[in-house]
Design a protein around this motif. Structure first.
Motif, PDB file in Angstrom:
ATOM      1  N   ASP A 183       0.835  -1.180   0.045  1.00  0.00           N
ATOM      2  CA  ASP A 183       0.048   0.079  -0.119  1.00  0.00           C
ATOM      3  C   ASP A 183       0.811   1.140  -0.092  1.00  0.00           C
ATOM      4  O   ASP A 183       1.306   1.715   0.891  1.00  0.00           O
ATOM      5  CB  ASP A 183      -0.897   0.039   1.374  1.00  0.00           C
ATOM      6  CG  ASP A 183      -2.251   0.910   0.943  1.00  0.00           C
ATOM      7  OD1 ASP A 183      -1.967   2.153   0.431  1.00  0.00           O
ATOM      8  OD2 ASP A 183      -3.129   0.610   1.498  1.00  0.00           O
ATOM      9  N   LEU A 190       2.563   7.258   7.042  1.00  0.00           N
ATOM     10  CA  LEU A 190       3.141   6.640   8.014  1.00  0.00           C
ATOM     11  C   LEU A 190       4.474   7.040   8.139  1.00  0.00           C
ATOM     12  O   LEU A 190       5.217   6.766   9.103  1.00  0.00           O
ATOM     13  CB  LEU A 190       3.081   4.965   8.104  1.00  0.00           C
ATOM     14  CG  LEU A 190       1.672   4.332   8.040  1.00  0.00           C
ATOM     15  CD1 LEU A 190       1.825   2.658   8.113  1.00  0.00           C
ATOM     16  CD2 LEU A 190       1.093   4.765   9.557  1.00  0.00           C
TER      17      LEU A 190
ATOM     18  N   ARG B  86      -6.490  -0.757   5.613  1.00  0.00           N
ATOM     19  CA  ARG B  86      -5.549  -0.832   5.041  1.00  0.00           C
ATOM     20  C   ARG B  86      -4.292  -1.502   5.856  1.00  0.00           C
ATOM     21  O   ARG B  86      -3.195  -0.518   5.817  1.00  0.00           O
ATOM     22  CB  ARG B  86      -5.256   0.424   4.209  1.00  0.00           C
ATOM     23  CG  ARG B  86      -6.392   0.582   3.112  1.00  0.00           C
ATOM     24  CD  ARG B  86      -6.585   2.230   2.512  1.00  0.00           C
ATOM     25  NE  ARG B  86      -5.386   2.288   1.539  1.00  0.00           N
ATOM     26  CZ  ARG B  86      -5.332   3.314   0.918  1.00  0.00           C
ATOM     27  NH1 ARG B  86      -6.398   3.987   0.867  1.00  0.00           N
ATOM     28  NH2 ARG B  86      -4.450   3.522   0.261  1.00  0.00           N
ATOM     29  N   ILE B  88      -0.905  -4.018   6.302  1.00  0.00           N
ATOM     30  CA  ILE B  88       0.322  -4.449   5.507  1.00  0.00           C
ATOM     31  C   ILE B  88      -0.294  -6.119   5.599  1.00  0.00           C
ATOM     32  O   ILE B  88       0.095  -6.523   6.634  1.00  0.00           O
ATOM     33  CB  ILE B  88       1.457  -4.208   5.518  1.00  0.00           C
ATOM     34  CG1 ILE B  88       1.771  -2.552   5.716  1.00  0.00           C
ATOM     35  CG2 ILE B  88       2.648  -4.832   4.701  1.00  0.00           C
ATOM     36  CD1 ILE B  88       1.396  -1.836   4.484  1.00  0.00           C
ATOM     37  N   PRO B  89      -0.800  -6.616   4.714  1.00  0.00           N
ATOM     38  CA  PRO B  89      -1.413  -8.304   4.912  1.00  0.00           C
ATOM     39  C   PRO B  89      -0.136  -9.237   5.361  1.00  0.00           C
ATOM     40  O   PRO B  89      -0.229  -9.845   6.163  1.00  0.00           O
ATOM     41  CB  PRO B  89      -1.744  -8.755   3.695  1.00  0.00           C
ATOM     42  CG  PRO B  89      -1.715  -7.765   2.607  1.00  0.00           C
ATOM     43  CD  PRO B  89      -1.129  -6.262   3.602  1.00  0.00           C
ATOM     44  N   SER B  90       1.187  -9.051   4.931  1.00  0.00           N
ATOM     45  CA  SER B  90       2.266  -9.967   4.847  1.00  0.00           C
ATOM     46  C   SER B  90       2.744  -9.651   6.633  1.00  0.00           C
ATOM     47  O   SER B  90       3.580 -10.337   7.127  1.00  0.00           O
ATOM     48  CB  SER B  90       3.292  -9.871   4.083  1.00  0.00           C
ATOM     49  OG  SER B  90       3.699  -8.658   3.873  1.00  0.00           O
ATOM     50  N   PHE B  91       2.623  -8.409   7.011  1.00  0.00           N
ATOM     51  CA  PHE B  91       3.344  -8.154   8.298  1.00  0.00           C
ATOM     52  C   PHE B  91       2.287  -8.560   9.631  1.00  0.00           C
ATOM     53  O   PHE B  91       1.234  -8.735   9.387  1.00  0.00           O
ATOM     54  CB  PHE B  91       3.335  -6.521   8.524  1.00  0.00           C
ATOM     55  CG  PHE B  91       4.332  -5.954   7.860  1.00  0.00           C
ATOM     56  CD1 PHE B  91       4.988  -6.578   6.667  1.00  0.00           C
ATOM     57  CD2 PHE B  91       4.813  -4.748   7.951  1.00  0.00           C
ATOM     58  CE1 PHE B  91       6.102  -6.154   6.197  1.00  0.00           C
ATOM     59  CE2 PHE B  91       5.785  -4.086   7.148  1.00  0.00           C
ATOM     60  CZ  PHE B  91       6.492  -4.827   6.288  1.00  0.00           C
ATOM     61  N   SER B  92       2.948  -9.017  10.682  1.00  0.00           N
ATOM     62  CA  SER B  92       2.006  -9.409  11.631  1.00  0.00           C
ATOM     63  C   SER B  92       1.583  -8.027  12.385  1.00  0.00           C
ATOM     64  O   SER B  92       1.832  -6.806  11.993  1.00  0.00           O
ATOM     65  CB  SER B  92       3.077  -9.746  12.939  1.00  0.00           C
ATOM     66  OG  SER B  92       3.610  -8.721  13.505  1.00  0.00           O
ATOM     67  N   GLU B  95       3.831  -5.634  13.902  1.00  0.00           N
ATOM     68  CA  GLU B  95       4.770  -5.113  12.806  1.00  0.00           C
ATOM     69  C   GLU B  95       3.928  -3.841  12.240  1.00  0.00           C
ATOM     70  O   GLU B  95       4.509  -2.818  11.785  1.00  0.00           O
ATOM     71  CB  GLU B  95       5.483  -6.001  11.832  1.00  0.00           C
ATOM     72  CG  GLU B  95       6.319  -6.989  12.357  1.00  0.00           C
ATOM     73  CD  GLU B  95       6.878  -7.984  11.105  1.00  0.00           C
ATOM     74  OE1 GLU B  95       7.867  -8.304  10.956  1.00  0.00           O
ATOM     75  OE2 GLU B  95       5.751  -8.708  10.548  1.00  0.00           O
ATOM     76  N   LEU B  99       5.291  -0.209  12.249  1.00  0.00           N
ATOM     77  CA  LEU B  99       5.974   0.427  10.893  1.00  0.00           C
ATOM     78  C   LEU B  99       6.243   1.850  11.010  1.00  0.00           C
ATOM     79  O   LEU B  99       7.131   2.178  10.463  1.00  0.00           O
ATOM     80  CB  LEU B  99       4.904   0.003   9.917  1.00  0.00           C
ATOM     81  CG  LEU B  99       5.511   0.410   8.290  1.00  0.00           C
ATOM     82  CD1 LEU B  99       6.699  -0.309   8.102  1.00  0.00           C
ATOM     83  CD2 LEU B  99       4.436   0.023   7.419  1.00  0.00           C
ATOM     84  N   PRO B 100       5.249   2.804  11.566  1.00  0.00           N
ATOM     85  CA  PRO B 100       5.528   4.279  11.595  1.00  0.00           C
ATOM     86  C   PRO B 100       6.691   4.456  12.318  1.00  0.00           C
ATOM     87  O   PRO B 100       7.577   5.458  12.300  1.00  0.00           O
ATOM     88  CB  PRO B 100       4.093   4.795  12.050  1.00  0.00           C
ATOM     89  CG  PRO B 100       3.431   3.750  12.605  1.00  0.00           C
ATOM     90  CD  PRO B 100       3.833   2.549  11.854  1.00  0.00           C
ATOM     91  N   LEU B 102       9.224   2.916  12.992  1.00  0.00           N
ATOM     92  CA  LEU B 102      10.476   2.295  12.079  1.00  0.00           C
ATOM     93  C   LEU B 102      10.743   3.503  11.266  1.00  0.00           C
ATOM     94  O   LEU B 102      11.826   3.988  10.941  1.00  0.00           O
ATOM     95  CB  LEU B 102      10.076   1.320  11.409  1.00  0.00           C
ATOM     96  CG  LEU B 102      11.258   0.076  11.145  1.00  0.00           C
ATOM     97  CD1 LEU B 102      12.111  -0.241  12.213  1.00  0.00           C
ATOM     98  CD2 LEU B 102      10.788  -0.972  10.092  1.00  0.00           C
ATOM     99  N   ARG B 148      -2.060   1.881  15.058  1.00  0.00           N
ATOM    100  CA  ARG B 148      -1.063   2.230  14.119  1.00  0.00           C
ATOM    101  C   ARG B 148      -1.201   3.840  14.129  1.00  0.00           C
ATOM    102  O   ARG B 148       0.075   4.139  14.103  1.00  0.00           O
ATOM    103  CB  ARG B 148      -1.394   1.565  12.827  1.00  0.00           C
ATOM    104  CG  ARG B 148      -0.122   1.879  11.785  1.00  0.00           C
ATOM    105  CD  ARG B 148      -0.428   1.132  10.707  1.00  0.00           C
ATOM    106  NE  ARG B 148      -1.318   1.436   9.745  1.00  0.00           N
ATOM    107  CZ  ARG B 148      -1.973   0.938   8.622  1.00  0.00           C
ATOM    108  NH1 ARG B 148      -1.115  -0.063   8.099  1.00  0.00           N
ATOM    109  NH2 ARG B 148      -3.040   1.458   8.265  1.00  0.00           N
TER     110      ARG B 148
END
Lengths: 299, 221
Positions: A183, A190, B86, B88-92, B95, B99-100, B102, B148
């Protein structure tokens, strides 16, 4: 029977390794930037020319021939550093979000420019530089002779698959890459600088293509027209694996590599069409490739 | 706080926001009510820099938001939870929440503290944290998206139709969570869009009505 199968397998896998480097770069660029880069094969041939030229220079200047090994890697890194950010920032970025027709026309234009550029810089003659392959020598197992360089290629492809996985799963920038694939907009909100991710992904794609080309020179040399030949093959492999799929590209490369070698051994006339016959069959059964799907985007 | 002045935004040549002006008061929750297509989502997306301004101004305190790129807005403490989650499907789940942190290069202790705050406010996320983002239900996904956004939101939190597609019981849960959030973080400013009035009466300090891309009325505050 087994005795004749093993060399065939090694040949096929070595062949697959070289195709894999290009195809995985193509698929990576596709999944992050969402463009099909027709000029991708040119980076393979530029990498090949760079590696051959640097290798010939090392040997003719009297440096240690073992320097030709790091030179292969260095050539790919140079090509990526030179062309990756430049091409992405000046040309490719204008095609984001445009129709596929525009993207293909622009990258096809780039392909024509790069092809002529190669003729201007490297001339039209073929270059051969096989020092790395000669240095590594051969291994004889059970009366069958293997080129050690081919085994190295197979090993390097495995390193690249694992390395890419680790990069995407466990590094900061790798996670940004995966997030942008999933996405783009949300990644931006973010705090992820998507422009930087695009440059990075494109440069990584160029590096992988150039690495394939550099590693191919000791086995097959480099001649004009290599770029076009390569990109068509890389498209076939990426399509078989499912666009955007790293492991898919690896498995597709193995299938295509083996198909080509089988054709060379048993039906030499079919050598050139073997990859496309495989693609035809796969896409008839699974239109989105072996591992691809219509909806999910992942890397 | 956030101030939008005569903002005009087009989407594919159609004017969606027409001279929209609004000003949020610091530490208050403002609900933006309007029908589908009135410009609620566009308003939030414009604040996040996802759509270019055709005219007008957006300021956050002394900062001219229009002058800074979209990805720098998170660093200004604006958290955003889009309507359709929305993740991120592959992240836990964890995670996804991290993400932000990071992206903003938060120091480890700050990151831990913010994550802990999110888990304190949304304890249900702790149980989900190892699940893949693509494997949670719609309602859970809304909570993850809220968590998030909270990692980022130091000054302003934008929530786009948080109740859309939520079962009534979950909507009630979400409202209670927002109530607790208001108590815990009294200096955080909220802008929440909603299509049905009254769902957010308990949370709202102020209600703005948007019609055809402009604010038509304001109640409260």
């Amino acid at each position: 029977m087994l005795q004749s199968l093993v060399p065939l397998l090694v040949d096929g896998l070595a062949n697959a390794a070289l195709i894999f480097f290009v195809a995985v770069g193509l698929t990576l660029v596709f999944s992050v930037l969402r463009i099909l880069n027709v000029a991708h094969g040119s980076f393979y041939s530029i990498g090949a020319y760079a590696a051959a030229s640097i290798g010939l220079w090392i040997v003719s200047s009297g440096f240690s021939p073992y320097l030709t090994f790091p030179a292969l890697l260095l050539s790919a890194a140079l090509v990526a550093a030179l062309f990756g950010p430049l091409v992405e920032r000046t040309l490719v970025r204008w095609t984001y979000g445009k129709s596929e027709a525009v993207q293909i026309l622009v990258t096809f234009g780039l392909f024509l420019i790069l092809e002529d550029l190669q003729r201007m810089v490297f001339g039209v003659q073929s270059l051969y530089e096989d020092t790395p392959m000669a240095l590594l020598g051969i291994t004889e197992i059970g009366g069958i002779v293997y080129l050690n360089y081919q085994l190295l290629l197979i090993g390097l492809a495995a390193v690249v698959i694992i390395g890419l996985r680790l990069l995407i799963r466990h590094t900061r920038h790798g996670k940004f890459l995966a997030a942008v694939v999933a996405d783009r907009e949300v990644s931006q909100t973010l705090g992820i600088d998507t422009n930087r991710v695009f440059i990075m992904a494109f440069a990584l794609g160029v590096f992988l293509a150039a690495l394939g080309g550099a590693l191919a020179t000791p086995t097959s040399g480099v001649a004009p027209g290599l770029g076009a030949e390569t990109v068509v093959l890389a498209f076939a492999v990426a399509a078989i694996g499912g666009l955007g799929q790293i492991e898919g590209a690896a498995i597709a490369a193995v299938i295509v590599g083996l198909a080509r070698v089988l054709a060379i051994y048993y039906a030499p006339a079919l050598d050139a069409v073997a990859p496309y016959l495989v693609m035809l069959v796969v896409l008839l059964i699974r239109p989105y490739g072996l591992f691809g799907s219509v909806t999910t985007r992942r890397i | 706080m956030l101030k939008m002045q005569s903002v005009r935004v087009d989407i594919e040549g159609v004017q969606v926001l027409r001279d929209l002006s609004l000003a949020l008061e610091p530490g208050k929750a403002t609900v933006l009510i309007g029908r589908n297509g009135a410009g609620k989502t566009t308003t939030l997306r414009t604040v996040m820099g996802l759509l270019p301004l055709q005219g007008g101004k957006i300021r956050l305190g002394d900062t001219d938001l229009a002058a800074i790129p979209s990805h720098h807005r998170a660093a200004h403490g604006i958290g955003y939870a889009p309507e359709d989650r929305r993740l991120i499907p592959s992240f836990s789940v964890e995670e996804n929440i991290l993400l932000p942190a990071l992206a903003l290069k938060l120091p480890a202790d700050e990151r831990r503290q913010r994550l802990e705050d999110v888990y304190t406010l949304l304890p249900e996320l702790q149980a989900l944290k190892s699940r893949p983002g693509g494997g949670v239900s719609g309602g859970q996904g809304k909570m993850v998206a809220l968590g998030r956004a909270l990692m980022v939101a130091r000054s302003l939190l934008l929530l786009d139709e948080p109740f859309q597609g939520l079962a009534p019981a979950l909507a009630l849960d979400y409202t209670r969570t927002l109530g607790r959030l208001r108590e815990q973080k009294q200096d955080l400013t909220l802008l929440i869009t909603e299509s049905s009035p009254h769902l957010l009466d308990a949370v709202a300090d102020r209600t703005l009505r948007i019609e055809r891309g402009s604010i038509t009325s304001a109640e409260g505050g």
